[in-house]
Design an enzyme around this catalytic site. Structure first.
Site, mmCIF file in Angstrom:
data_model
loop_
_atom_site.group_PDB
_atom_site.id
_atom_site.type_symbol
_atom_site.label_atom_id
_atom_site.label_comp_id
_atom_site.label_asym_id
_atom_site.label_seq_id
_atom_site.Cartn_x
_atom_site.Cartn_y
_atom_site.Cartn_z
ATOM 1 N N ARG A 50 0.791 -1.212 0.000
ATOM 2 C CA ARG A 50 0.000 0.000 0.000
ATOM 3 C C ARG A 50 0.845 1.296 0.000
ATOM 4 N NH1 ARG A 50 -5.345 0.534 2.405
ATOM 5 N NH2 ARG A 50 -5.142 -1.587 3.140
ATOM 6 N N ASP A 176 3.175 -24.746 3.613
ATOM 7 C CA ASP A 176 3.369 -25.139 5.008
ATOM 8 C C ASP A 176 4.878 -25.224 5.142
ATOM 9 O OD1 ASP A 176 4.022 -26.778 7.270
ATOM 10 O OD2 ASP A 176 1.908 -27.295 7.377
ATOM 11 N N HIS A 177 5.477 -24.283 5.823
ATOM 12 C CA HIS A 177 6.943 -24.207 5.719
ATOM 13 C C HIS A 177 7.633 -25.438 6.301
ATOM 14 C CE1 HIS A 177 6.948 -22.712 9.875
ATOM 15 N NE2 HIS A 177 8.251 -22.914 9.895
ATOM 16 N N LYS A 181 11.383 -27.929 5.136
ATOM 17 C CA LYS A 181 12.550 -28.213 5.978
ATOM 18 C C LYS A 181 13.258 -29.457 5.464
ATOM 19 C CE LYS A 181 10.663 -26.251 10.202
ATOM 20 N NZ LYS A 181 11.572 -25.300 10.826
ATOM 21 N N HIS A 239 1.378 -28.054 10.656
ATOM 22 C CA HIS A 239 2.728 -28.630 10.716
ATOM 23 C C HIS A 239 2.755 -30.062 11.270
ATOM 24 C CE1 HIS A 239 3.683 -24.598 9.765
ATOM 25 N NE2 HIS A 239 3.800 -24.122 10.985
ATOM 26 N N LYS A 330 4.665 -23.863 23.387
ATOM 27 C CA LYS A 330 5.548 -22.690 23.458
ATOM 28 C C LYS A 330 6.118 -22.601 24.871
ATOM 29 C CE LYS A 330 3.858 -20.467 19.573
ATOM 30 N NZ LYS A 330 4.651 -21.034 18.475
HETATM 31 C C1 BG6 Z 1 4.660 -20.992 12.581
HETATM 32 C C2 BG6 Z 1 3.808 -20.725 13.787
HETATM 33 O O1 BG6 Z 1 3.894 -21.491 11.539
HETATM 34 O O2 BG6 Z 1 5.668 -21.935 12.918
HETATM 35 C C3 BG6 Z 1 4.648 -20.248 14.940
HETATM 36 O O3 BG6 Z 1 2.838 -19.742 13.467
HETATM 37 C C4 BG6 Z 1 5.781 -21.209 15.218
HETATM 38 O O4 BG6 Z 1 3.846 -20.095 16.116
HETATM 39 C C5 BG6 Z 1 6.540 -21.506 13.929
HETATM 40 O O5 BG6 Z 1 6.635 -20.617 16.176
HETATM 41 C C6 BG6 Z 1 7.563 -22.597 14.167
HETATM 42 O O6 BG6 Z 1 8.378 -22.726 13.041
HETATM 43 P P1 BG6 Z 1 9.890 -23.192 13.153
HETATM 44 O O7 BG6 Z 1 10.355 -23.239 11.742
HETATM 45 O O8 BG6 Z 1 10.608 -22.209 13.994
HETATM 46 O O9 BG6 Z 1 9.846 -24.541 13.810
#
Ligand code: BG6
Length: 481
Positions: A50, A176-177, A181, A239, A330
């Site tokens: 923006r 989904d990251h 990995k 995840h 956490k």
């Molecule tokens: C994210 C979550 O998708 O993944 C976070 O929203 C979390 O809450 C994070 O901390 C964890 O990712 P990584 O790669 O640090 O294990």
């Protein structure tokens, strides 16, 4: 010899290009790929957001972002000037007309076109519509979307429907990251690249499986998002579910996007509803290690869970009777993610006097210190007869493969997969919906019962009840270390 596989020249537009994710992950990641020689010289990254800014202003913002959030590049920013020269910026109004003509003029027809929607999901529809109306996207373009992909089945369905109005499933890359990995992909390599494990990978030999994703971070600074999500929506639905799928799926016939995703989907669909007494919700409390969740989330009445432990069942031939224990939280005592496959006890011992319980355990460490460890039983040294002892066959991937095999960060790999047009490591729409279909009743149950999470000390291993979940079945969680 470089192992980097070049990709085609591309124009990548990042909507939300000045946002947190773009500055922390996407652009530092792209810079690393640039340095690795994977970004073809003619490629362009176009930030769209923006704020009014020119190309130079954006370049400066990204220089600073890389200096702040980059890894090695902080010390050695070699190449930064050639990299930022490939950046452009367009001030755009996602829901209006401003900037679209300019973006359209910038885009080229003969390169791969990808659009990263790093914005609130409520804007997906508006963006998709305008990309088409202005002829910026076509049937070859790719779009990338981030989690949270909905907050329940209904919202996920609505998002899928919105995207489907403008794009085919083959064009949609849901990130989904965890799937990016390196060690998560190693799960598939270990299972399907060795003859050793797969024959034992079933309820005849496996007693149970534990999946732990423990974090030390709290929710400071992102309470507004997290407090409405909790561990179930933030971590488990995506995840942990993905990890579970890769561990539990049937061998796909080929390593191809739809074949792999078909198998994952079958796992999610075979997941049984979870009994309320098989779930422990927790919330961290203040301790010497730090403040409480409620302080961090700035919500003194919050009942959101920052921890979950649960016992799941997959109702199919391979896994009937094998519990899958999932745990994430956490502000736990260590950052450690691991999958442990705990094999059954020997049915019979030939060694008289050896009454100890010996078990093979295959553990795959996702982070940190990525590696694999197989617990095996051998003879205790010395003249004392056949006394047995369990020892680790421990392998660190970094030691085994050498330090310079530096793995690309999850985002770098995934973005390059988008450019290559490889969807294997992205979630398909039906997968996401199936995951929500399993998650929804669990969350609805908590809401209906006004479930109150169990408190645990910040810096501990989680609530006592989570220990009991396994203890009462004669099992124990692996240490978080
Ligand atoms: C994210 C979550 O998708 O993944 C976070 O929203 C979390 O809450 C994070 O901390 C964890 O990712 P990584 O790669 O640090 O294990």
């Amino acid at each position: 010899v470089s192992r980097v596989i070049p990709v085609e020249t591309f124009d990548l537009v990042i909507f939300g290009g000045t946002g947190d994710l773009a500055r922390r992950k996407i652009l530092p990641g792209l810079f690393r790929r640039f340095r690795a020689g994977q970004m073809p010289p003619g490629s362009r990254i176009i930030g769209a957001a923006r704020s009014e800014m020119d190309d130079d202003g954006y370049r400066q913002m990204i220089r600073e972002a890389i200096a702040e959030f980059g890894g090695e590049e902080k010390k050695d920013s070699d190449g930064i000037e050639s990299f930022v020269a490939q950046l452009r910026y367009v001030a755009i109004d996602a829901t209006g007309e401003g900037g679209w003509a300019q973006l359209s003029k910038l885009m080229r027809g003969d390169v791969v076109r990808a659009f990263y929607f790093s914005v609130a999901p409520s804007l997906f529809g508006a963006l998709a519509e305008r990309l088409h109306a202005h002829g910026i996207a076509d049937s070859e373009s790719r779009i990338v979307v981030e989690k949270p992909f909905g907050r329940d089945l209904a919202t996920a369905r609505a998002l899928n429907a919105t995207l489907a109005e403008h794009f085919d499933e083959q064009q949609i890359y849901r990130i989904d990251h965890y799937l990016g990995k390196e060690t998560v992909q190693n799960l598939m390599a270990v299972r399907f690249g060795n003859v050793l494990f797969e024959p034992l990978w079933n309820s005849h030999y496996i007693d149970h499986i534990q999946i732990t994703v423990a974090e030390t971070v709290g929710v400071t600074g992102r309470g507004a998002y997290y407090d409405k999500s909790g561990a179930m929506r933030d971590m488990v639905q995506n995840h942990l579910m993905q990890l579970l799928c890769l561990i539990a799926m049937e061998p796909p016939s080929t390593y191809d996007a739809d074949t792999v995703r078909d198998e994952k989907l079958k796992v999610i669909r075979a997941l049984q509803p979870v009994e309320p007494h098989h779930i422990v919700r927790g919330q961290y409390d203040a301790s010497a290690q730090g403040p409480s969740y409620r302080e961090d989330a700035e919500n003194p009445r919050s009942f959101t869970e920052s921890f979950l432990a649960m016992k799941c069942h997959i109702a199919n031939w391979r896994w009937a009777t094998v519990p899958f224990y999932l745990r994430t939280g956490k502000r736990l005592k260590a950052r450690s993610s691991e999958i442990a496959v705990v094999f059954k006890d020997l049915g019979h011992t030939i060694f008289e006097g050896d009454t100890a319980r010996h078990r093979n355990i295959l553990s795959i460490r996702l982070q940190p210190n990525e590696g694999m460890d197989l617990q095996v039983t051998i003879k205790e040294p010395g003249p004392g007869g056949m006394r047995l002892v369990d020892v680790p066959l421990d392998m660190s991937f970094a030691e085994a493969l050498g330090p310079d095999q530096e793995a690309p960060d999850a985002y770098e790999r995934l973005i390059m997969d988008v450019i290559r047009g490889n969807q294997t490591l992205f979630m398909r729409g039906d997968e996401v919906e199936a995951a929500w279909a399993w998650t929804d009743p669990i969350i609805e149950g908590w809401e209906a019962r006004n479930d109150v999470p169990k408190l645990y000390d910040a810096g501990s291993a989680g609530p006592e009840d989570a220990m009991m979940l396994l203890h009462r079945e004669g099992r124990r969680w692996r240490d978080i270390k």
